[in-house]
Design a protein around this motif. Structure first.
Motif, PDB file in Angstrom:
ATOM      1  N   THR A  46     -12.050   5.707   1.026  1.00 54.60           N
ATOM      2  CA  THR A  46     -10.584   5.720   1.113  1.00 54.60           C
ATOM      3  C   THR A  46     -10.115   6.278   2.449  1.00 54.60           C
ATOM      4  N   LEU A  47     -10.790   7.290   2.954  1.00 56.01           N
ATOM      5  CA  LEU A  47     -10.445   7.806   4.285  1.00 56.01           C
ATOM      6  C   LEU A  47     -10.664   6.737   5.355  1.00 56.01           C
ATOM      7  N   ARG A  48     -11.709   5.958   5.191  1.00 57.19           N
ATOM      8  CA  ARG A  48     -11.960   4.870   6.129  1.00 57.19           C
ATOM      9  C   ARG A  48     -10.859   3.812   6.035  1.00 57.19           C
ATOM     10  N   LEU A  49     -10.348   3.587   4.830  1.00 52.46           N
ATOM     11  CA  LEU A  49      -9.226   2.669   4.647  1.00 52.46           C
ATOM     12  C   LEU A  49      -8.005   3.152   5.429  1.00 52.46           C
ATOM     13  N   PHE A  50      -7.680   4.434   5.323  1.00 54.13           N
ATOM     14  CA  PHE A  50      -6.522   4.966   6.043  1.00 54.13           C
ATOM     15  C   PHE A  50      -6.749   4.967   7.553  1.00 54.13           C
ATOM     16  N   GLU A  51      -7.970   5.202   7.970  1.00 53.17           N
ATOM     17  CA  GLU A  51      -8.247   5.145   9.405  1.00 53.17           C
ATOM     18  C   GLU A  51      -8.009   3.733   9.937  1.00 53.17           C
ATOM     19  N   GLU A  52      -8.420   2.726   9.169  1.00 56.64           N
ATOM     20  CA  GLU A  52      -8.176   1.342   9.562  1.00 56.64           C
ATOM     21  C   GLU A  52      -6.680   1.044   9.558  1.00 56.64           C
ATOM     22  N   LEU A  53      -5.980   1.570   8.577  1.00 56.04           N
ATOM     23  CA  LEU A  53      -4.541   1.345   8.467  1.00 56.04           C
ATOM     24  C   LEU A  53      -3.796   1.942   9.660  1.00 56.04           C
ATOM     25  N   LEU A  54      -4.241   3.104  10.126  1.00 53.00           N
ATOM     26  CA  LEU A  54      -3.577   3.770  11.253  1.00 53.00           C
ATOM     27  C   LEU A  54      -3.753   3.017  12.571  1.00 53.00           C
ATOM     28  N   GLN A  55      -4.659   2.069  12.612  1.00 51.04           N
ATOM     29  CA  GLN A  55      -4.874   1.301  13.842  1.00 51.04           C
ATOM     30  C   GLN A  55      -4.093  -0.007  13.854  1.00 51.04           C
ATOM     31  N   ARG A 107       5.027   6.272  10.019  1.00 47.43           N
ATOM     32  CA  ARG A 107       6.270   6.898   9.554  1.00 47.43           C
ATOM     33  C   ARG A 107       6.155   7.296   8.093  1.00 47.43           C
ATOM     34  N   SER A 108       5.571   6.437   7.284  1.00 49.97           N
ATOM     35  CA  SER A 108       5.440   6.741   5.864  1.00 49.97           C
ATOM     36  C   SER A 108       4.464   7.890   5.625  1.00 49.97           C
ATOM     37  N   LEU A 109       3.363   7.901   6.353  1.00 51.14           N
ATOM     38  CA  LEU A 109       2.318   8.895   6.106  1.00 51.14           C
ATOM     39  C   LEU A 109       2.630  10.251   6.720  1.00 51.14           C
ATOM     40  N   VAL A 110       3.263  10.266   7.907  1.00 53.28           N
ATOM     41  CA  VAL A 110       3.403  11.526   8.645  1.00 53.28           C
ATOM     42  C   VAL A 110       4.819  11.774   9.158  1.00 53.28           C
ATOM     43  N   LEU A 111       5.362  10.839   9.941  1.00 58.12           N
ATOM     44  CA  LEU A 111       6.557  11.124  10.738  1.00 58.12           C
ATOM     45  C   LEU A 111       7.787  11.475   9.913  1.00 58.12           C
ATOM     46  N   ARG A 112       7.954  10.884   8.763  1.00 56.69           N
ATOM     47  CA  ARG A 112       9.174  11.153   7.991  1.00 56.69           C
ATOM     48  C   ARG A 112       9.275  12.617   7.566  1.00 56.69           C
ATOM     49  N   ASN A 113       8.135  13.290   7.487  1.00 57.39           N
ATOM     50  CA  ASN A 113       8.153  14.699   7.113  1.00 57.39           C
ATOM     51  C   ASN A 113       8.336  15.628   8.306  1.00 57.39           C
ATOM     52  N   LEU A 150       0.805  -1.221   0.000  1.00 60.12           N
ATOM     53  CA  LEU A 150       0.000   0.000   0.000  1.00 60.12           C
ATOM     54  C   LEU A 150       0.836   1.269   0.000  1.00 60.12           C
ATOM     55  N   LEU A 151       1.931   1.280   0.763  1.00 59.14           N
ATOM     56  CA  LEU A 151       2.670   2.517   0.993  1.00 59.14           C
ATOM     57  C   LEU A 151       4.078   2.506   0.436  1.00 59.14           C
ATOM     58  N   GLY A 152       4.551   1.357  -0.054  1.00 56.89           N
ATOM     59  CA  GLY A 152       5.920   1.290  -0.533  1.00 56.89           C
ATOM     60  C   GLY A 152       6.900   1.202   0.622  1.00 56.89           C
ATOM     61  N   THR A 153       8.175   1.335   0.306  1.00 57.00           N
ATOM     62  CA  THR A 153       9.228   1.200   1.327  1.00 57.00           C
ATOM     63  C   THR A 153      10.046   2.470   1.503  1.00 57.00           C
ATOM     64  N   ASP A 154       9.758   3.511   0.758  1.00 53.10           N
ATOM     65  CA  ASP A 154      10.519   4.759   0.869  1.00 53.10           C
ATOM     66  C   ASP A 154      10.139   5.489   2.146  1.00 53.10           C
ATOM     67  N   ARG A 155      11.135   5.861   2.937  1.00 55.90           N
ATOM     68  CA  ARG A 155      10.881   6.574   4.193  1.00 55.90           C
ATOM     69  C   ARG A 155      11.613   7.912   4.253  1.00 55.90           C
ATOM     70  N   GLN A 156      12.072   8.427   3.111  1.00 57.99           N
ATOM     71  CA  GLN A 156      12.697   9.745   3.069  1.00 57.99           C
ATOM     72  C   GLN A 156      11.611  10.818   3.084  1.00 57.99           C
ATOM     73  N   GLU A 164       4.361  19.182   4.530  1.00 60.89           N
ATOM     74  CA  GLU A 164       3.665  18.309   5.471  1.00 60.89           C
ATOM     75  C   GLU A 164       3.454  16.898   4.949  1.00 60.89           C
ATOM     76  N   GLY A 165       3.676  16.692   3.657  1.00 59.15           N
ATOM     77  CA  GLY A 165       3.472  15.380   3.064  1.00 59.15           C
ATOM     78  C   GLY A 165       2.134  15.315   2.343  1.00 59.15           C
ATOM     79  N   HIS A 166       2.045  14.403   1.391  1.00 59.27           N
ATOM     80  CA  HIS A 166       0.829  14.317   0.572  1.00 59.27           C
ATOM     81  C   HIS A 166      -0.399  13.954   1.403  1.00 59.27           C
TER      82      HIS A 166
END
Length: 714
Positions: free
Chosen positions: A423-432, A440-446, A387-393, A571-573
């Motif tokens: 799709t927002l519900r998908l990300f909410e489930e993913l965050l749990q 880290r991929s969605l928020v912290l790396r930025n 879903l998110l790939g492996t890039d953490r830069q 802030e990231g995409h």
């Protein structure tokens, strides 16, 4: 004591069912003799004369031949039952003998090939015994699963076939009690078979052991698809037992030399393709709790087209997840990779990237349901990479992100509100999910290095000089343009060494006072409001802290390094889409606003110091051009104050809309209804953020136990 002969004189008329002959009685008599002989045996591990007779005269092969030919009718059922009882009740290691191994392989090829077979119950009992034997001796696995041709060759007569384990003690003892080796008859006719050949059809010739793959696996998978729930459940339990064998060598053989993983995933893909092209996300969500042990939904639930196919798919996915959880590490990793490659990449991804809105909506809702059920770390790791790939830069506004991740984040701001909500519900489930790579991929790396903080900002000793934000609820145009209150100098960030009490009070009040009084309505309905949010936030924060406890997060923000070159903050995409959606809260449907705020509150719960500083601290000095959650909310409030002036009888209409949303008033259509519903969501969201800030500040070590939940208002 001799075993009863199976000869032509015992065979009834070919049209007489086996149950109505004396065959069941003679088979039971044979079993009783073998068990009794073993009980009387003095030397452990030696075959008695009756067992040797059984092996030498290849009685099991003869029975297998009769079973395949169904001669007499119903004979196959009797043979399966007899084999199961012999292997289960005779403690001697029979599977090490060629004259046992060979008919066992033939029986496996007979089972699991015809869905709805009348012998399904007997077949699953037979595989249960075999799996139990393999569990006791994992090295038997390769021997049972091997597909080599072990019959019909003269070489097999002259040379011993390699057997597993300590074969010196279990080498082919297919010999009679007088010492005559049974191996001399390997390519000869079994006792009694010559007389029977005239009665049997041509299809009963020797099965070529080299023409088929692992028959135990294919037989179990065939039984897993049985329409009889008990048979399917037992077959699934047997397969689960097989993949959890402790021997690394056996697990490696299962992965490399059997069709286990590909066959399991192939069935998952088939079930996915058998579902309707379009399914309502609400219907999918209603079946999220499907378990492989109870794959069928309760009959009293509302039915919809495709319900059975959906339940079958979710049940099998749950079973795959359970297999990966319980399996040996070697098998778990291989099966997880197979699911990722064959199902996620080849089957699901084209649907997620499809141009058809129906395909996107159904596949996204299904992916959310799968994530909800997913528990195995190995499969979760593969799902996150997919879903998110492996890039953490750190991200850049115009970089080329992971293709699927970019599409999914873009779908959060889709023209179709339904796709955005799904799709927002998908990300909410993913965050749990308990995987650090997600946050880290969605928020912290930025947020690493805190580039959102203005450089050269001195740290104040208290908040007292920075608390006039709520004093002017209308704000000035310069504030709305810049994102900051009008100041002679930039707003200062609070010190990180405060005692907590004052800081919590001021931060909470900043959120509670953000919405002006003329736009608040909860107090008129005697709702508990903020207190309820505090109680809920405490439980969610405790759960989140427990989930991230092992990730080794710092307790305080990273100190700013004056020697580090300043880099522009993005802030990231993901946060950019969320902030953009939040800035349009007054113009979006109510259900979409609820989902946007739900995802943002999930993010705010994470106990990382950079996350609570960036999302929950109104007093940080933002770098030029940066925005935070609080600054976005401030802009929304400024827009709201201008719109209020253009809505006649605004307070009364707002109160009526709140009553409608809580079911206290009929749902009649009003002017500016979207705006009014957005104001209600905005008020509640600010209270929710205040409650989260209250239970989080001062930052606590997520590895420590939390104190009892606070009560009352700040």
């Amino acid at each position: 004591m001799l075993l009863p002969r199976v000869d032509t004189d015992l065979l009834p008329d070919e049209n007489t069912p086996a149950k109505k002959t004396d065959i069941p009685w003679r088979l039971k008599q044979m079993l009783d003799i073998l068990v009794y002989e073993e009980q009387q045996q003095v030397a452990v591990g030696e075959a008695g004369p009756c067992l040797e007779y059984l092996l030498q005269h290849k009685i099991l092969e003869t029975l297998c031949t009769l079973g395949k030919a169904e001669y007499p009718p119903g004979m196959r059922q009797q043979v399966f039952q007899f084999f199961s009882k012999v292997l289960a009740q005779v403690q001697h290691p029979l599977l090490h003998y060629l004259s046992v191994h060979r008919p066992v392989q033939k029986l496996l090829r007979l089972g699991g090939t015809a869905p709805g077979s009348v012998t399904e119950k007997e077949e699953v009992q037979f595989t249960t015994v075999l799996c139990s034997k393999i569990q006791q001796d994992p090295e038997l696995l390769a021997y049972i699963l091997e597909g080599k041709k072990i019959v019909g060759r003269k070489k097999a007569c002259r040379e011993p076939t390699p057997l597993p384990k300590d074969t010196a003690s279990h080498r082919d003892k297919d010999c009679s009690h007088d010492g005559a080796p049974a191996r001399a008859q390997l390519d000869g006719e079994p006792c009694g078979a010559q007389a029977l050949n005239s009665h049997l059809p041509a299809e009963t010739e020797e099965l070529d052991g080299g023409t088929a793959e692992s028959n135990l696996i294919t037989s179990l998978l065939g039984l897993c698809q049985s329409k009889k729930s008990r048979v399917a459940l037992k077959a699934q339990e047997n397969l689960l037992l097989l993949v959890s064998v402790a021997s690394p060598a056996a697990a490696t053989y299962l992965v490399q030399s059997s069709p286990c993983c590909p066959a399991i995933v192939q069935h998952l893909c088939q079930l996915y393709r058998s579902m309707p092209v379009f399914l309502d996300p609400a219907d999918i969500a209603a079946l999220e709790g499907i378990s492989w042990r109870l794959p069928s939904a309760p009959s009293d639930e509302a039915s919809f087209p495709g319900k059975e196919a959906l339940a079958a798919f979710l049940g099998w996915f749950d079973y795959c997840d359970h297999l990966i959880t319980e399996a040996h590490t070697v098998v778990a990793d291989a099966l997880a990779k197979a699911v990722a490659e064959k199902f996620f990449m080849e089957t699901l991804q084209p649907q997620l990237l499809h141009v058809s809105e129906q395909s996107i909506l159904t596949s996204t809702a299904l992916l959310t349901a799968m994530l909800h059920q997913l528990r195995s770390p190995a499969l979760l790791r593969e799902a996150v990479a997919f879903l998110l790939g492996t890039d953490r830069q750190p991200e850049a506004p115009r970089d080329n992100p992971h293709a699927l991740s970019a599409h999914l984040i873009g779908h959060c701001d889709h023209l179709s509100d339904e796709i955005s909500i799904a799709t927002l519900r998908l990300f909410e489930e993913l965050l749990q999910k308990p995987h650090e790579g997600i946050i880290r991929s969605l928020v912290l790396r930025n947020l690493e290095g805190r580039p959102y903080v203005a450089w050269g900002s001195p740290e104040p000793e208290s908040y007292e000089d920075t608390l006039d934000l709520e004093e002017d609820p209308y704000f000035t145009d310069s504030f709305l343009d810049s994102g900051f209150p009008p100041r002679a100098k930039p707003r200062l960030a609070p010190a990180t060494s405060y005692d907590g009490k004052t800081a919590v009070t001021e931060i909470v009040n900043s959120f509670l006072c953000l919405v002006p009084e003329e736009a608040k309505t909860s107090a008129f309905l005697e709702e508990t409001g903020y207190d309820t949010y505090v109680h809920d936030a405490y439980g969610l924060f405790q759960e989140c802290s427990s989930r991230v406890a092992s990730w080794g997060w710092p307790l305080t923000p990273t100190p700013l390094d004056p020697h580090e070159p300043e880099r522009p903050f993005f802030e990231g995409h993901f946060l950019r889409v969320l902030f953009d959606r939040m800035s349009r809260i007054l113009d979006q449907p109510y259900s979409l606003n609820l989902q946007v705020t739900s995802v943002l509150s999930r993010l705010a719960l994470f106990p990382h110091p950079h996350i609570h500083e960036y999302l929950l601290d109104p007093y940080i000095s933002l770098a030029p051009g940066c925005r935070s959650l609080f600054s976005v909310l401030v802009r929304v409030i400024g827009d709201l104050m201008q719109r209020i002036q253009r809505v006649p009888q605004f307070p009364g209409k707002l109160l009526l809309v709140r009553k409608q949303l809580t079911g206290q008033a009929p749902g009649e259509q009003l002017d500016h209804q979207t705006l009014l519903q957005g104001v209600v969501v905005l008020e509640e969201f600010c209270k929710e953020l205040a409650a989260i800030a209250f239970v989080k500040f001062p930052p606590r070590d997520p590895r420590q136990n939390l104190s009892p939940a606070p009560e009352g208002q700040v």
